[in-house]
Write an enzyme that holds these catalytic residues in place. Structure first.
Site, PDB file in Angstrom:
ATOM      1  N   LEU A  14       9.965   1.928  -0.890  1.00  0.00           N
ATOM      2  CA  LEU A  14       8.778   2.718  -0.543  1.00  0.00           C
ATOM      3  C   LEU A  14       8.721   4.063  -1.257  1.00  0.00           C
ATOM      4  O   LEU A  14       9.747   4.670  -1.545  1.00  0.00           O
ATOM      5  CB  LEU A  14       8.741   2.924   0.978  1.00  0.00           C
ATOM      6  CG  LEU A  14       8.774   1.627   1.788  1.00  0.00           C
ATOM      7  CD1 LEU A  14       8.808   1.927   3.279  1.00  0.00           C
ATOM      8  CD2 LEU A  14       7.592   0.730   1.454  1.00  0.00           C
ATOM      9  N   HIS A  74       2.984   4.453  -0.190  1.00  0.00           N
ATOM     10  CA  HIS A  74       3.125   3.725   1.079  1.00  0.00           C
ATOM     11  C   HIS A  74       3.053   4.694   2.266  1.00  0.00           C
ATOM     12  O   HIS A  74       2.386   4.426   3.269  1.00  0.00           O
ATOM     13  CB  HIS A  74       4.472   2.998   1.125  1.00  0.00           C
ATOM     14  CG  HIS A  74       4.701   2.004   0.030  1.00  0.00           C
ATOM     15  ND1 HIS A  74       5.546   2.235  -1.027  1.00  0.00           N
ATOM     16  CD2 HIS A  74       4.203   0.755  -0.176  1.00  0.00           C
ATOM     17  CE1 HIS A  74       5.574   1.183  -1.817  1.00  0.00           C
ATOM     18  NE2 HIS A  74       4.755   0.264  -1.336  1.00  0.00           N
TER      19      HIS A  74
HETATM   20  P1  AMP Z   1       3.446  -2.972  -2.330  1.00  0.00           P
HETATM   21  O1  AMP Z   1       4.698  -2.579  -1.609  1.00  0.00           O
HETATM   22  O2  AMP Z   1       3.458  -2.630  -3.787  1.00  0.00           O
HETATM   23  O3  AMP Z   1       3.007  -4.375  -2.028  1.00  0.00           O
HETATM   24  O4  AMP Z   1       2.301  -2.038  -1.731  1.00  0.00           O
HETATM   25  C1  AMP Z   1       2.043  -1.987  -0.350  1.00  0.00           C
HETATM   26  C2  AMP Z   1       0.759  -1.237  -0.129  1.00  0.00           C
HETATM   27  O5  AMP Z   1       0.871   0.082  -0.664  1.00  0.00           O
HETATM   28  C3  AMP Z   1      -0.433  -1.898  -0.842  1.00  0.00           C
HETATM   29  O6  AMP Z   1      -1.573  -1.807  -0.019  1.00  0.00           O
HETATM   30  C4  AMP Z   1      -0.587  -1.047  -2.076  1.00  0.00           C
HETATM   31  O7  AMP Z   1      -1.896  -1.037  -2.598  1.00  0.00           O
HETATM   32  C5  AMP Z   1      -0.213   0.327  -1.531  1.00  0.00           C
HETATM   33  N1  AMP Z   1       0.193   1.211  -2.627  1.00  0.00           N
HETATM   34  C6  AMP Z   1       1.072   0.953  -3.622  1.00  0.00           C
HETATM   35  N2  AMP Z   1       1.139   1.992  -4.485  1.00  0.00           N
HETATM   36  C7  AMP Z   1       0.259   2.926  -4.023  1.00  0.00           C
HETATM   37  C8  AMP Z   1      -0.150   4.232  -4.474  1.00  0.00           C
HETATM   38  N3  AMP Z   1       0.374   4.777  -5.574  1.00  0.00           N
HETATM   39  N4  AMP Z   1      -1.071   4.888  -3.751  1.00  0.00           N
HETATM   40  C9  AMP Z   1      -1.609   4.338  -2.626  1.00  0.00           C
HETATM   41  N5  AMP Z   1      -1.277   3.130  -2.151  1.00  0.00           N
HETATM   42  C10 AMP Z   1      -0.359   2.425  -2.833  1.00  0.00           C
END
Ligand code: AMP
Length: 277
Positions: A30, A34
């Protein structure tokens, strides 16, 4: 902050939480992107549930499932601080038990861009999110604008399958130099990390052209492609100027658009986007 592994444990712990419940699904490792979603959920929900699950079904055989970074102890600290009440940490065997044979295929919006470059990716995403939704039964679920097409796919699925869940989208959180935060940024060596700012710069150049009145989609795509090609270590996979909801490429922009791109920095594949309004 309570931790659970099985759906049974989750159901029991969820029943003790105050409503409304906000849900933040993640694949772990994370970062502040996140955490920003957790904070957003905290603002308007009485309880917040997060999940950490590296979903094998959304990786192609040639992708980075085995290398995907993992650090559960660090993740738990990051979730506890902004006030997550319950963390679900299911195993692959729990999510996909022997004999598992049901898939959620969102048509249309899943097909271009990420869908074209990563066959089966959104089928894996939609299936796991449907399963997570069914177990967690949140009132609101939080997703990042960073994964713009994923947002469109999840919204479509939520409508089509009548999940009584509000989908809330949080803004993309960036490093100081503009690079969108991503668990995959940890793959970059120092030289690649510097080169990776080209995604944000390419989007900024095209965004500035739009602000100055450019409404030709192809002209904006060309600006992004040229910017990326001028940077070291960067290879374009796609550049797009598309409708925000359907993800269909636009010739002329009438009511805003989504600029998005996928770029290899060395061997690391990064994505980013800007919403034009
Ligand atoms: P992931 O762990 O990559 O599957 O991401 C989990 C959630 O966090 C998803 O809804 C992503 O779109 C969101 N997320 C990932 N990177 C970012 C970021 N830089 N800014 C905002 N939300 C993010």
């Amino acid at each position: 902050m309570k931790q659970v592994v099985t759906p049974q444990e989750l159901r029991e712990a969820r029943a003790l939480l105050k409503n409304p419940v906000g849900f933040v699904p993640t694949m772990g490792y994370l970062h502040n992107g996140h955490v920003s979603l957790v904070k957003l959920a905290r603002q308007s929900c009485a309880s917040v549930i997060a999940s950490i699950f590296v979903n094998p079904a959304q990786f192609s055989p040639n992708e980075d499932l085995n290398d995907y970074p993992r650090d559960i102890p660090r993740d738990l600290k990051k979730l506890e601080q902004p006030g997550v009440d319950l963390v679900w940490l299911p195993t692959p065997e729990i999510v996909y038990p022997k004999g598992f044979n049901t898939w959620v295929d969102v048509e249309g919006v899943s097909i271009p861009l990420e869908g074209a470059m990563r066959p089966g990716h959104f089928r894996g995403v939609a299936t796991v999110v449907a399963k997570l939704f069914n177990s967690v039964r949140p009132d609101k679920a939080y997703f990042g604008q960073k994964d713009a097409q994923q947002v469109a796919v999840i919204k479509q699925m939520t409508r089509d399958l009548n999940f009584p869940i509000e989908i809330v989208v949080g803004p993309t959180i960036r490093e100081l130099d503009g690079l969108a935060m991503s668990s995959r940024n940890s793959y970059l060596n120092p030289e690649e990390r510097k080169a990776a700012t080209i995604l944000y710069r390419a989007l900024t150049i095209a965004g500035a052209a739009y602000a100055a009145g450019e409404r030709n989609g192809e002209a904006l795509r060309t600006l992004m492609r040229k910017a990326i090609e001028s940077g070291p270590l960067a290879t374009v996979q796609y550049v797009s100027c598309a409708d925000r909801d359907t993800l269909q490429e636009l010739d002329r922009i009438a009511n805003g658009a989504l600029l998005s791109l996928a770029v290899y920095i060395g061997k690391t594949r990064l994505i980013d986007n800007f919403v034009l309004v």
